[in-house]
Design an enzyme around this catalytic site. Structure first.
Site, mmCIF file in Angstrom:
data_model
loop_
_atom_site.group_PDB
_atom_site.id
_atom_site.type_symbol
_atom_site.label_atom_id
_atom_site.label_comp_id
_atom_site.label_asym_id
_atom_site.label_seq_id
_atom_site.Cartn_x
_atom_site.Cartn_y
_atom_site.Cartn_z
ATOM 1 N N ASP A 10 0.682 -1.463 0.340
ATOM 2 C CA ASP A 10 -0.229 -0.337 -0.034
ATOM 3 C C ASP A 10 0.732 1.094 -0.320
ATOM 4 O O ASP A 10 1.934 0.904 0.397
ATOM 5 C CB ASP A 10 -0.979 -0.316 1.346
ATOM 6 C CG ASP A 10 -2.007 0.845 1.206
ATOM 7 O OD1 ASP A 10 -2.337 1.702 0.495
ATOM 8 O OD2 ASP A 10 -1.333 1.671 2.530
ATOM 9 N N ASP A 39 0.170 4.965 1.222
ATOM 10 C CA ASP A 39 0.359 6.026 2.033
ATOM 11 C C ASP A 39 0.282 4.845 3.753
ATOM 12 O O ASP A 39 -0.820 4.149 3.482
ATOM 13 C CB ASP A 39 -1.418 6.837 2.144
ATOM 14 C CG ASP A 39 -1.591 7.610 0.688
ATOM 15 O OD1 ASP A 39 -0.403 7.786 0.561
ATOM 16 O OD2 ASP A 39 -2.497 7.325 0.249
#
Length: 183
Positions: free
Chosen positions: A15, A17
């Site tokens: 991922d 953020d």
């Protein structure tokens, strides 16, 4: 907690953020990209082990009109420069109300990354900070490692099969399955 002992690890998906970079909500400004401590070392370690690496990220800022795809791509290029390089970037530009197949926790981004990397989804591990990352991995048939942040909900941590304290620990867990399964 550990990854499934009956599955090898053939690639890592991250991922963006709060996993690779410090989360700045709806960030589409390359100058505001700051890596999470240890992210570059973790990605370097995975690459050194011969694993393909990619990023799977929801970027609803595009659907919300807060940024263009070109601005998000420029921000991702900065992440690639500071933390990568990554073999593939898969971005969902939709909002939660769009009901698309790619927005995590749906499997679309993980399946796209699998196809683009040429790596079977069953040997991919998704590393992320929230339940949507874990859910996308499960929905696609991949494994997941949750790396909680202060924003991660307790029920997401409790529901995760594998939890690591840091991104470096998550990659180390995945690499154990590479080292023990290769000839």
């Amino acid at each position: 907690m550990a990854l499934s002992v009956d599955r090898v690890v053939g690639g890592l998906l991250f991922d963006r953020d709060d996993t690779l970079i410090i989360d700045v909500p709806y960030n589409a400004d390359p100058h505001r990209v700051v890596p999470v401590p240890g992210a570059r070392r973790a990605v370097e370690r995975a690459r050194a082990a011969g694993l393909p690496v990619g990023v799977v990220t929801n970027q609803s800022v595009i659907a919300r009109g807060g940024a263009t795809r070109a601005e998000v791509d420029a921000t991702n290029a900065r992440v690639d420069e500071l933390v990568g390089p990554f073999d593939v970037w898969c971005v969902c530009p939709h909002g939660p109300e769009d009901d698309c197949p790619c927005r995590k926790p749906r499997p679309g981004l993980v399946l796209e990354a699998s196809e683009r990397l040429g790596v079977p989804v069953a040997v991919l591990v998704v590393i992320g900070d929230i339940g949507a990352d874990v859910g996308a991995a499960a929905a696609a048939g991949a494994q997941a490692i949750l790396v909680p942040t202060p924003r991660t909900r307790r029920e997401e941590i409790d529901a995760a099969e594998t939890v690591a304290d840091t991104i470096e620990e998550a990659v180390a867990l995945a690499l154990q399955r590479v080292a023990t399964t290769r000839p």
